[in-house]
Scaffold this active site. Structure first.
Site, PDB file in Angstrom:
ATOM      1  N   GLY A 246      -3.146   7.825  -5.375  1.00 45.15           N
ATOM      2  CA  GLY A 246      -4.384   8.158  -6.067  1.00 45.15           C
ATOM      3  C   GLY A 246      -4.274   9.205  -7.153  1.00 45.15           C
TER       4      GLY A 246
ATOM      5  N   CYS B 198      -5.329  -2.151  -0.966  1.00 39.02           N
ATOM      6  CA  CYS B 198      -5.367  -0.766  -1.426  1.00 39.02           C
ATOM      7  C   CYS B 198      -6.255  -0.729  -2.656  1.00 39.02           C
ATOM      8  CB  CYS B 198      -3.959  -0.282  -1.764  1.00 39.02           C
ATOM      9  SG  CYS B 198      -3.905   1.323  -2.597  1.00 39.02           S
ATOM     10  N   ASN B 199      -7.304   0.081  -2.614  1.00 46.09           N
ATOM     11  CA  ASN B 199      -8.215   0.134  -3.751  1.00 46.09           C
ATOM     12  C   ASN B 199      -7.546   0.712  -4.987  1.00 46.09           C
ATOM     13  OD1 ASN B 199     -10.141   0.397  -1.162  1.00 46.09           O
ATOM     14  ND2 ASN B 199     -11.233  -0.600  -2.830  1.00 46.09           N
ATOM     15  N   THR B 200      -6.719   1.750  -4.825  1.00 43.69           N
ATOM     16  CA  THR B 200      -6.030   2.343  -5.970  1.00 43.69           C
ATOM     17  C   THR B 200      -5.126   1.313  -6.643  1.00 43.69           C
ATOM     18  OG1 THR B 200      -6.098   4.584  -5.061  1.00 43.69           O
ATOM     19  CG2 THR B 200      -4.398   4.118  -6.699  1.00 43.69           C
TER      20      THR B 200
ATOM     21  N   ASP C 158       0.866  -1.180   0.000  1.00 41.54           N
ATOM     22  CA  ASP C 158       0.000   0.000   0.000  1.00 41.54           C
ATOM     23  C   ASP C 158       0.902   1.230   0.000  1.00 41.54           C
ATOM     24  OD1 ASP C 158      -1.900   2.099   0.686  1.00 41.54           O
ATOM     25  OD2 ASP C 158      -3.203   0.565   1.543  1.00 41.54           O
ATOM     26  N   SER C 159       0.363   2.344  -0.432  1.00 43.33           N
ATOM     27  CA  SER C 159       1.158   3.566  -0.403  1.00 43.33           C
ATOM     28  C   SER C 159       1.422   4.021   1.029  1.00 43.33           C
ATOM     29  CB  SER C 159       0.446   4.689  -1.165  1.00 43.33           C
ATOM     30  OG  SER C 159      -0.808   4.996  -0.564  1.00 43.33           O
TER      31      SER C 159
ATOM     32  N   CYS D  78     -11.906   2.933   0.756  1.00 41.68           N
ATOM     33  CA  CYS D  78     -10.447   3.101   0.819  1.00 41.68           C
ATOM     34  C   CYS D  78      -9.991   2.411   2.090  1.00 41.68           C
ATOM     35  CB  CYS D  78     -10.067   4.580   0.845  1.00 41.68           C
ATOM     36  SG  CYS D  78      -8.305   4.886   1.160  1.00 41.68           S
ATOM     37  N   THR D  79      -8.934   1.639   1.992  1.00 44.80           N
ATOM     38  CA  THR D  79      -8.507   0.830   3.135  1.00 44.80           C
ATOM     39  C   THR D  79      -7.935   1.662   4.275  1.00 44.80           C
ATOM     40  OG1 THR D  79      -6.409   0.405   1.984  1.00 44.80           O
ATOM     41  CG2 THR D  79      -8.147  -1.262   1.786  1.00 44.80           C
ATOM     42  N   HIS D  80      -7.655   2.945   4.041  1.00 43.00           N
ATOM     43  CA  HIS D  80      -7.232   3.819   5.134  1.00 43.00           C
ATOM     44  C   HIS D  80      -8.387   4.131   6.097  1.00 43.00           C
ATOM     45  CE1 HIS D  80      -3.826   4.561   2.469  1.00 43.00           C
ATOM     46  NE2 HIS D  80      -3.266   5.371   3.350  1.00 43.00           N
TER      47      HIS D  80
END
Length: 255
Positions: free
Chosen positions: A40, A70-72, A7-8, A177-179
């Site tokens: 994103g 991570c969706n992106t 993930d970012s 969003c996973t955040h």
């Protein structure tokens, strides 16, 4: 068995925590990208290169399963990562929990980054899984970035703006969003009483375990529960911002 999560930023934490709860013996390799975050707003080819390079790094560190919590990353680079690592390495992506939300709610809002909200990917998911529910996309500008920075004030402001854009009659909000599960209490406080939240971290962790078990590795290779962190490919630790969120619920599952 080493499972790599890419993930970012801090969006990998909820899925990592569920993996720890379900299989505490599994070794985790958490890869964040502070040099490139947030993903994103970046051009699609740039994101693909970044995520594929992280997948290569995962393999060099012994990963046998790769998760994109991570969706992106899933929207943009899932197919390319699978092509890069080959069929022998399971790659699990993340899908917003639109289907379970639409199954029990009449009106659903999908909170996500601006890029995911505008994507054909999310539109297709709504079309396929929205059922009879009325589903609205809500772009949460700046929320994921604020979480990565540990900026509680900015995160609360972004949540307030998203809540103002959310239709008043919604009875379900999908955290796309996973955040966002890291600020679940603040999100609930901004929404009308009774609104249900849906996120995908538990389902992604469960799918990861199913794919792990299907590999049928020898039973004499137990994991130690080790957690390692790479920041843009460099050994490190989770950003200090991680401690600002989730009241220890997620971080408490990680050593």
């Amino acid at each position: 068995m080493i499972v790599a999560l890419i993930d970012s930023g801090l969006g990998l934490l909820p899925t990592a925590a569920w993996l720890r709860k379900l299989r505490p013996d599994v070794d985790l390799l958490l890869q964040t990208d502070p040099d490139g975050a947030p993903w994103g707003p970046k051009p699609e080819p740039w994101v693909v290169d970044r995520v594929v390079d992280a997948a290569r790094t995962s393999l060099r560190h012994g990963a046998e399963v790769i998760v994109l919590p991570c969706n992106t990353a899933s929207v943009t680079a899932l197919a390319q990562v699978r092509a890069e690592v080959g069929a022998e390495v399971p790659v699990i992506g993340t899908v917003p929990a639109i289907k379970p939300a639409a199954a029990v709610c009449a009106s659903v809002a999908v909170w996500a980054t601006a890029a995911t909200t505008a994507s054909r990917y999310q539109a297709d998911l709504i079309e396929r899984f929205g059922g009879g529910a009325h589903v609205t996309g809500v772009a949460c500008h700046g929320l994921a970035d604020a979480i990565d920075r540990g900026d509680l004030v900015a995160a609360k402001d972004a949540i307030t703006r998203a809540a103002e854009q959310t239709p008043a009659d919604v009875d379900g909000v999908v955290l796309g969003c996973t955040h966002y599960p890291l600020v679940v209490d603040t999100i609930l406080a901004a929404l009308p009483p009774g609104v249900r939240l849906f996120d995908s971290a538990q389902a992604v962790a469960a799918q990861t375990i199913r794919r792990m078990d299907a590999l049928d590795r020898p039973a004499d290779r137990p994991g130690t529960g080790e957690v390692r962190v790479l920041n843009s490919g460099r050994p490190g630790r989770l950003p200090s911002a991680a401690a600002a969120f989730d009241s220890g619920r997620t971080l408490g599952a990680l050593p």
